[in-house]
Design a protein around this motif. Sequence first.
Motif, PDB file in Angstrom:
ATOM      1  N   VAL B  93       0.830  -1.207   0.000  1.00  0.00           N
ATOM      2  CA  VAL B  93       0.000   0.000   0.000  1.00  0.00           C
ATOM      3  C   VAL B  93       0.867   1.260   0.000  1.00  0.00           C
ATOM      4  O   VAL B  93       0.683   2.160  -0.827  1.00  0.00           O
ATOM      5  CB  VAL B  93      -0.962   0.017   1.206  1.00  0.00           C
ATOM      6  CG1 VAL B  93      -1.580   1.402   1.382  1.00  0.00           C
ATOM      7  CG2 VAL B  93      -2.061  -1.017   1.019  1.00  0.00           C
ATOM      8  N   GLY B 155      -5.863   2.045   3.294  1.00  0.00           N
ATOM      9  CA  GLY B 155      -5.493   1.562   1.975  1.00  0.00           C
ATOM     10  C   GLY B 155      -4.842   2.663   1.145  1.00  0.00           C
ATOM     11  O   GLY B 155      -4.470   3.724   1.657  1.00  0.00           O
ATOM     12  N   VAL B 156      -4.695   2.377  -0.149  1.00  0.00           N
ATOM     13  CA  VAL B 156      -4.009   3.314  -1.048  1.00  0.00           C
ATOM     14  C   VAL B 156      -4.740   4.651  -1.063  1.00  0.00           C
ATOM     15  O   VAL B 156      -4.110   5.707  -1.012  1.00  0.00           O
ATOM     16  CB  VAL B 156      -3.926   2.720  -2.471  1.00  0.00           C
ATOM     17  CG1 VAL B 156      -3.345   3.743  -3.444  1.00  0.00           C
ATOM     18  CG2 VAL B 156      -3.062   1.465  -2.457  1.00  0.00           C
TER      19      VAL B 156
END
Lengths: 245, 245, 245, 245, 245
Positions: B93, B155-156
């Motif tokens: 990530v 997350g990303v």
Amino acid sequence: MAPVEIIETAAFDLNKPILIEGLPGLGLVGTIAATYLVDKLKMEPVGYMVSEKFPPIAAIHNNIPLHPARIYKSKKHNLVVLLSEFIIPLNSVYPLSTAILDWAIKKKVSKIISLGGIVVRGEQDEVFGIASTQALVKELNANGIKTIKEGATTGVNGVLLAECASRGFPAISLLAEAKPNYMDPRGAALVIEALKRVTGLEIETSDLLKESVEVEKKMVDMLDKAKAAGRHYQKAGEELGGMYG
Amino acid sequence: MAPVEIIETAAFDLNKPILIEGLPGLGLVGTIAATYLVDKLKMEPVGYMVSEKFPPIAAIHNNIPLHPARIYKSKKHNLVVLLSEFIIPLNSVYPLSTAILDWAIKKKVSKIISLGGIVVRGEQDEVFGIASTQALVKELNANGIKTIKEGATTGVNGVLLAECASRGFPAISLLAEAKPNYMDPRGAALVIEALKRVTGLEIETSDLLKESVEVEKKMVDMLDKAKAAGRHYQKAGEELGGMYG
Amino acid sequence: MAPVEIIETAAFDLNKPILIEGLPGLGLVGTIAATYLVDKLKMEPVGYMVSEKFPPIAAIHNNIPLHPARIYKSKKHNLVVLLSEFIIPLNSVYPLSTAILDWAIKKKVSKIISLGGIVVRGEQDEVFGIASTQALVKELNANGIKTIKEGATTGVNGVLLAECASRGFPAISLLAEAKPNYMDPRGAALVIEALKRVTGLEIETSDLLKESVEVEKKMVDMLDKAKAAGRHYQKAGEELGGMYG
Amino acid sequence: MAPVEIIETAAFDLNKPILIEGLPGLGLVGTIAATYLVDKLKMEPVGYMVSEKFPPIAAIHNNIPLHPARIYKSKKHNLVVLLSEFIIPLNSVYPLSTAILDWAIKKKVSKIISLGGIVVRGEQDEVFGIASTQALVKELNANGIKTIKEGATTGVNGVLLAECASRGFPAISLLAEAKPNYMDPRGAALVIEALKRVTGLEIETSDLLKESVEVEKKMVDMLDKAKAAGRHYQKAGEELGGMYG
Amino acid sequence: MAPVEIIETAAFDLNKPILIEGLPGLGLVGTIAATYLVDKLKMEPVGYMVSEKFPPIAAIHNNIPLHPARIYKSKKHNLVVLLSEFIIPLNSVYPLSTAILDWAIKKKVSKIISLGGIVVRGEQDEVFGIASTQALVKELNANGIKTIKEGATTGVNGVLLAECASRGFPAISLLAEAKPNYMDPRGAALVIEALKRVTGLEIETSDLLKESVEVEKKMVDMLDKAKAAGRHYQKAGEELGGMYG
């Protein structure tokens, strides 16, 4: 990349400031207290810490997403506050500790003060101290803070203090008695009172406990979201079985 | 190799385009919406992302096998879409987030817009926003999009936005209310409507929900195959006992 | 060492040969078919692949121990066959795929054809295809081979084909319907018939099914020995408790 | 950083000193005995050992936090003591062993003497020896110390001695019979008596057993805190589920 | 450091010697047989092998601690023996195999002979062979040793032989029928008789079985100690919970 990187995002125009470090730990005392300082003293962001081993989470504060481990400054108070909203993973503790100390030396920080919690021993009204030199031990005692004579301390707090002691860098740790709940705003209030005594920092604290409860609420909410995200990831990973080796 | 590599396969002849990012997450909203854009705007492939830590899977679309994390462009709309059909492993990530931002800066992208899902809070008709600057927060609010004041995002999406906020790069995240099912085409429809409002992008969306259901069907099929393959690998590995250390 | 290394042991005196790749997968179809080709076309060893992450096993054929992942050539048929007798560990799939394609390009291979298995959909008499370009899709269809329009494919087969598609390298995958048993010689027979149709390769196949059963027997025996060895290792490791960290 | 680093914090002004090594092991005999020497001979800190793989703990002694693996010197006795208060993780044993020997050679150490425990075989009144050369074996025997003829020895003690034997460096290991309890001060007393016999070191030991019990108490307390901290970390990590990959 | 290092501790003054390799495996036949050779032929230590991935154990023989993987020479017999007293961890098998072959080539070794065990197939009176070339297969058969035509072989034995076969280096493996007990001295006796037949090595073997039983006793004792140490480490690690990440 280096195991832990400290990235600066604004000019560091302070002169031998004190660096206050508030990382999670028992009762999340350090993070709550550091957040209170940043809010109350209207401190400005000056950088953040990143690592591939940190959890991939962003905190949202005042509509803006932020890295969970950040650094703030107050020119008025000649103060730096370094905080993390998430527990530092075990394998990042040593590299983060040395990264903080190396950075503090580079920035000509005059003293490091870590805030944290310690298991309640009495009526939860006391703050204990550890220091990197015998002179600082005496200073703490003179301020009415009992020091821990024998024991062990863990995490970034402990390792950073041991590094400071080894290199002769002035550093103290203030540990408020805290309950082993997830968060303990009362511990945060205790540790800030001790901080005022030790540093002479002028900070209005009549609303401290109330505010700390506010900070706690936001953190509980944030951590709940992080946990939900963690479970989501875990479930998705399990469903794809062996594909996420 | 670098932890994550972005490999270009065609000339990038755009002028300060918007980069739309649609990675899996709640309801796989981001991937479904991004796929819809690529199809509807007849975008062309311009590159892909690879990592040794990504799952070893290829998606088959229109008879051709493709890397699951890809980049498309539309010269006509001055638009780039970056999508992944598989969940980004946790340890990728952070490197992926910085790889995307570094690449966006190199390509003179004018703004990053991430599409994703968020747990349903009301009647599932709303899209929430986060932004990397207070100016963009106001812009979102002016477009009738509520912003998230306090919380956490993961997350990303989250890490990329925090990076953008830290570096002062303009970026927003549009998060449609989505059900915690594996996929939620309704969430994808919601987020695309919001995207139109925010960007002024002209895109015919009368068939949006129907098409999203089509996209969902293909993805369900693909993920089922990926899961079966995962189980096959796992079983074979177990049978060979200690040989696959 | 590199994650995967291809080591050549003989001169490679072919002119733009076809490279046939037969790695394990459903029904071990790829390995059985590739082994049949090597035997039937009296191909000569020309190299092997090694990695620290491959299982530490040697196959014994005709009294001689061999690395389980090997490359053979036939000057007469202008053909290269690359096979593995053991399942490629997940974390080696991407490095092996790119190592194969890089090597194929260096050796001026004209086309890569992967052989494998796919879950039976009908009466197990069909071979499905995937291709790296639309021209090859048409060629497959013209040869009576149905192509997979939408879906997912995994392992070296899938990742290698996606790499070929991204780089525009001509490659096809022939996937015979196979039963989810450990080995399926009938699938191997099917895929070789398809290979003949696609390449025009002249190969006597009257004994194909019988021979494939022979190959299967040897592989079952070999895998049984590998499993026993795996258990032996595992037991010894457990007995030494914490010493094998 | 190197797997294990030895960092010096004071001038090393000794002339071919003996290096005594006391690392944890059966009954923590080595650590207790080494701590007793440091206290009794009023030795000064001269350095410490760090590794990213060591547990992130600091010991607090006399109000000051210290790295758990440290080196002390006594100019008067021409002696160096190297001790660790925490068990060396398995994957650090080999790098620490070679780091110690390399450092000892660089510092012109004349002999290494490791102190440790061994399972009680008789009435727990004996100390057994191992040595890196046959001459030292004879010397041990001449001092009434039985040597172990055949067997195995593990951890830093064992690997360091094997390195010394291979390189011809003079080294002995004194192993007191100890009970498999967590700590055994009686074993520490035994091994120090043997050390006196072997080195001629003058050290008042009338209070040895009593003092060893004191040392034990502090270590029990410290280890209890370390265990509590470990559980705290573990619990927090579990609550965040998949986020701490 | 390299994954596996071979360190020489004495001059290697042999002329194209045979290298005999005896690593643990079924019945620990290889180690017992190699140890017998070293004792009986009064061979001298010439080096040892180390790796961070080897278990941190030292064997004690004749009062002196030794690395468990060692190399001996006999100038009189123009012979080198390489043995290990502990099972090679899976992830070290390939690097050790290539390290041994590279070293053997550098030292101008004329032939490698590995000794090991194989599951009893008949009355446990037979030794089977594998060889790296067809000429050596014939030689084995001429000496009355059956060769294994098809199968699999694992561990350093197998991978080393496959490397030798690939590079055309002369090597054979002699595998005595052995019982799946921890040690089988009878297998060691069988394999030494075969070794004599194959090499013409003159070695008095009237006491072979009795001596092998002696070697076995020492190894059982050593392994018991290693297991106890492993359990001790494991328990200590568990007690410190999350601190040994």
